[in-house]
Write a protein that holds these residues in place. Sequence first.
Motif, PDB file in Angstrom:
ATOM      1  N   LEU A  87     -10.735 -39.063  44.897  1.00 59.72           N
ATOM      2  CA  LEU A  87     -10.957 -40.038  45.963  1.00 59.72           C
ATOM      3  C   LEU A  87     -10.386 -41.405  45.568  1.00 59.72           C
ATOM      4  CD1 LEU A  87     -14.609 -39.369  47.222  1.00 59.72           C
ATOM      5  CD2 LEU A  87     -12.493 -39.091  48.528  1.00 59.72           C
ATOM      6  N   HIS A  88      -9.624 -41.984  46.490  1.00 55.86           N
ATOM      7  CA  HIS A  88      -9.054 -43.315  46.278  1.00 55.86           C
ATOM      8  C   HIS A  88      -9.756 -44.329  47.191  1.00 55.86           C
ATOM      9  CE1 HIS A  88      -4.999 -42.186  44.356  1.00 55.86           C
ATOM     10  NE2 HIS A  88      -5.662 -41.038  44.508  1.00 55.86           N
ATOM     11  N   ALA A 100      -7.859 -53.552  56.341  1.00 55.13           N
ATOM     12  CA  ALA A 100      -8.884 -52.506  56.278  1.00 55.13           C
ATOM     13  C   ALA A 100      -9.067 -52.008  54.847  1.00 55.13           C
ATOM     14  CB  ALA A 100      -8.495 -51.339  57.176  1.00 55.13           C
ATOM     15  N   ILE A 101     -10.312 -51.846  54.437  1.00 59.45           N
ATOM     16  CA  ILE A 101     -10.643 -51.126  53.200  1.00 59.45           C
ATOM     17  C   ILE A 101     -10.945 -49.690  53.619  1.00 59.45           C
ATOM     18  CG2 ILE A 101     -12.170 -50.991  51.205  1.00 59.45           C
ATOM     19  CD1 ILE A 101     -10.558 -53.573  51.289  1.00 59.45           C
ATOM     20  N   PHE A 102     -10.279 -48.720  52.984  1.00 55.84           N
ATOM     21  CA  PHE A 102     -10.475 -47.321  53.399  1.00 55.84           C
ATOM     22  C   PHE A 102     -10.433 -46.397  52.180  1.00 55.84           C
ATOM     23  CE2 PHE A 102      -5.975 -48.089  53.252  1.00 55.84           C
ATOM     24  CZ  PHE A 102      -5.387 -46.899  52.869  1.00 55.84           C
ATOM     25  N   SER A 103     -10.750 -45.148  52.413  1.00 53.27           N
ATOM     26  CA  SER A 103     -10.716 -44.151  51.327  1.00 53.27           C
ATOM     27  C   SER A 103      -9.911 -42.936  51.767  1.00 53.27           C
ATOM     28  CB  SER A 103     -12.135 -43.719  50.942  1.00 53.27           C
ATOM     29  OG  SER A 103     -12.721 -42.971  51.988  1.00 53.27           O
ATOM     30  N   TYR A 104      -9.348 -42.230  50.784  1.00 51.57           N
ATOM     31  CA  TYR A 104      -8.673 -40.964  51.072  1.00 51.57           C
ATOM     32  C   TYR A 104      -8.670 -40.119  49.803  1.00 51.57           C
ATOM     33  CZ  TYR A 104      -4.485 -42.668  48.609  1.00 51.57           C
ATOM     34  OH  TYR A 104      -3.614 -43.127  47.655  1.00 51.57           O
ATOM     35  N   PRO A 108     -11.707 -47.523  59.159  1.00 52.86           N
ATOM     36  CA  PRO A 108     -11.919 -48.391  57.995  1.00 52.86           C
ATOM     37  C   PRO A 108     -13.373 -48.398  57.543  1.00 52.86           C
ATOM     38  CG  PRO A 108     -11.725 -49.707  59.998  1.00 52.86           C
ATOM     39  CD  PRO A 108     -11.412 -48.293  60.378  1.00 52.86           C
ATOM     40  N   LEU A 109     -13.565 -48.583  56.250  1.00 53.72           N
ATOM     41  CA  LEU A 109     -14.930 -48.725  55.731  1.00 53.72           C
ATOM     42  C   LEU A 109     -15.459 -50.114  56.059  1.00 53.72           C
ATOM     43  CD1 LEU A 109     -14.332 -47.115  52.205  1.00 53.72           C
ATOM     44  CD2 LEU A 109     -15.289 -46.019  54.251  1.00 53.72           C
ATOM     45  N   THR A 110     -14.571 -51.105  55.963  1.00 56.40           N
ATOM     46  CA  THR A 110     -14.887 -52.474  56.371  1.00 56.40           C
ATOM     47  C   THR A 110     -13.569 -53.199  56.569  1.00 56.40           C
ATOM     48  OG1 THR A 110     -16.234 -54.428  55.855  1.00 56.40           O
ATOM     49  CG2 THR A 110     -14.998 -53.468  54.037  1.00 56.40           C
ATOM     50  N   THR A 111     -13.608 -54.384  57.161  1.00 56.88           N
ATOM     51  CA  THR A 111     -12.379 -55.145  57.389  1.00 56.88           C
ATOM     52  C   THR A 111     -12.517 -56.550  56.814  1.00 56.88           C
ATOM     53  OG1 THR A 111     -13.160 -55.829  59.571  1.00 56.88           O
ATOM     54  CG2 THR A 111     -11.737 -53.911  59.484  1.00 56.88           C
ATOM     55  N   LEU A 112     -11.404 -57.066  56.328  1.00 58.30           N
ATOM     56  CA  LEU A 112     -11.343 -58.425  55.786  1.00 58.30           C
ATOM     57  C   LEU A 112     -10.125 -59.116  56.391  1.00 58.30           C
ATOM     58  CD1 LEU A 112     -12.194 -57.376  52.136  1.00 58.30           C
ATOM     59  CD2 LEU A 112     -13.729 -58.538  53.711  1.00 58.30           C
ATOM     60  N   TYR A 113      -9.880 -60.384  55.996  1.00 55.89           N
ATOM     61  CA  TYR A 113      -8.877 -61.170  56.723  1.00 55.89           C
ATOM     62  C   TYR A 113      -7.809 -61.791  55.841  1.00 55.89           C
ATOM     63  CZ  TYR A 113     -11.400 -60.423  60.987  1.00 55.89           C
ATOM     64  OH  TYR A 113     -11.980 -59.811  62.078  1.00 55.89           O
ATOM     65  N   ALA A 137      -9.011 -48.866  38.253  1.00 54.99           N
ATOM     66  CA  ALA A 137      -8.179 -49.830  38.975  1.00 54.99           C
ATOM     67  C   ALA A 137      -6.953 -49.158  39.595  1.00 54.99           C
ATOM     68  CB  ALA A 137      -7.740 -50.943  38.034  1.00 54.99           C
ATOM     69  N   LYS A 138      -6.438 -48.121  38.944  1.00 58.96           N
ATOM     70  CA  LYS A 138      -5.281 -47.405  39.481  1.00 58.96           C
ATOM     71  C   LYS A 138      -5.643 -46.711  40.790  1.00 58.96           C
ATOM     72  CE  LYS A 138      -2.214 -43.487  38.578  1.00 58.96           C
ATOM     73  NZ  LYS A 138      -1.849 -42.428  37.614  1.00 58.96           N
ATOM     74  N   TYR A 139      -6.803 -46.040  40.796  1.00 55.14           N
ATOM     75  CA  TYR A 139      -7.211 -45.294  41.987  1.00 55.14           C
ATOM     76  C   TYR A 139      -7.919 -46.175  43.020  1.00 55.14           C
ATOM     77  CZ  TYR A 139      -5.784 -41.116  39.504  1.00 55.14           C
ATOM     78  OH  TYR A 139      -5.033 -40.174  38.845  1.00 55.14           O
ATOM     79  N   CYS A 140      -8.059 -47.458  42.725  1.00 58.98           N
ATOM     80  CA  CYS A 140      -8.493 -48.438  43.730  1.00 58.98           C
ATOM     81  C   CYS A 140      -7.303 -49.272  44.206  1.00 58.98           C
ATOM     82  CB  CYS A 140      -9.575 -49.363  43.152  1.00 58.98           C
ATOM     83  SG  CYS A 140     -11.173 -48.561  42.956  1.00 58.98           S
TER      84      CYS A 140
END
Length: 457
Positions: free
Chosen positions: A294-295, A283-287, A307-312, A332-335
Amino acid sequence: MYCIIDIETTGNGIKGNKITEIAIFKFNGKQITEEFTSLVNPECEIPPFITGLTGIDNDTVRNAPLLKDIAEDILRITDGCIFVAHSVNFDYNVIRNEFEQLGINFVRKKLCTVRLSRVVFPGYRSYSLGKLCSSLGVPLENRHRARGDAHATVLLFSKILNTEGIDITLKKFLNARSQEATLPPSLPKAQYSRLPQKPGVYHFKNDKGEVIYTGKAKNIKKRVLSHFYDKSEKEIKMCRATQKIDFELSGNELVALLMENHAIKKLYPLYNRAQKRKVPRIAIFSYEDREGILHLAFSKINSVPQPLTTLYSLTESREFLEQICAKFELCAKYCHLQDGVAQCNHFRLGPCSGICRGKEDIIEYNLKVQKAIDYVTSERENYIIKEQGRNPEEDALVVVRDGLYCGYGFIPKDQQISSLEDAMAYVTPQTETLEAKRLISSYTFKNQNNILLMGQE
C-alpha cells in the motif's frame, strides 16, 4: 440659475487628474447670460493619447494660467448656481479635488444631463454626449474640447427643460434624498430602487451585460450605495461602467460569502481583486502496487477519484505526509516523499522499518498504512449547517460531507432531514475552494449551535 460646465484633463486617474481646459456657460433656462472659457496649465505632462483625443498638448498649455490664477473666476461664476454637466460626477469631482489642493472648499448642487436624458428621452442605446446629440439633432462642434462640449450640453439641457413635466423631474433630481446626483450616470434609478435591504450577493453589469463586479452584503441596498460614495479611482471607473445591478438573496452572511466566492471564481469579474486566484486542490490518496504494498501519495485532485483528504499546496501536502509517515513509522519511499530511490533515506524522517529493503513483512506494513488511512479519514466530518433562510418559511443549509464543502441550499422549515442525502436534494452543488474551506472553518468554530452532525453514509 445653472452653470453648464465641461473640462478637459490629463486623464491621470481621478486623484491625479489635472484640468487642461475649462468652459462654463451661465444659463438662466432660456439663454446664456455669461461665459468663461480658459486653457489651464496642469503643471505636468499631458499623455499622448489625451493629445490625440483633444488636440491639447504641452505646448498648447505652456503659457496658459494655472488653476489658482482663475479659481476666483470659477468660484464667482458658479456661485449660487446649479452645477450641470454630462456625467456630472466626473467634472464635479475633478474640480472639487483640484480646489481642495488649493485649500478651497467647492460645494455646489449638481445635475447630470446623462441621468436627466435617460428619464426624459428614454430608449436610446447610448447616452454619450456625441451619440445623444446626433440622435436628438443637437449641433456639436469642436468635439472633445471644453467649449464645444459645454455648448452642446447647454443645447441639450435646453431641450430637457422644454419637455413636459420637467419641473417635477428637476425637483426630484435636486432633492437631497433622491440620490440622483449620487448614482452612476448610466444606471437607471429603478435599478437601485429595487434592491432589497437583506443579505445576499449583487452583480454590477456593463452595457454588454457582463458582470464587472460581484460583492456580498448583510444589507444589499446599503452596501451598493456605499460604492457610489467611494471616490477611489477604481470605484469611480467601475460605477461609471455600471448600467445594471442584479442580486441574489442568501438569508444570512455565511451563504452570501459562499455565493460571492463561487461567483468570483466562475465569472472572474473585471473589478474584483480578491478571491480571483484559483488555488489547486491537492488530494492525499492510497493505492496498492503490483507487489501488494500500500502506498500513500499526493496529486492534483482531478486525477484522484476518491481522495482521503484534500489540501491546498504541494508544500502543505508533503508536510502532511511527512507527519503521517513519522507517526505510523511508514516508508518515505512508499509515501512518495522520495522518488527514484531503491531504499528510503529521508533527510528528516530517517530510515523506515525495512519494507523498501525487503526486511519488513508486507502484511504488517500494510496494517500500519491502513491505520494511517483510518486516522486520516476519521478526521473527515459529515455535518449540516442550518442558518436563517431568505424568508420566514425556510432555512438555509450548508452541507459538508467527508470534510469537504458540498454546497448550499434552502429548505422549507417543516421539512425533516435525517441524512446528508436528504439535505443534498435541496442543495446547489459546489466545488470546495480554499476560501470556502476557511469560511466554513471560521463559522463552525464560532457557531457550534447551528451545526447538525450526521453519521457516516
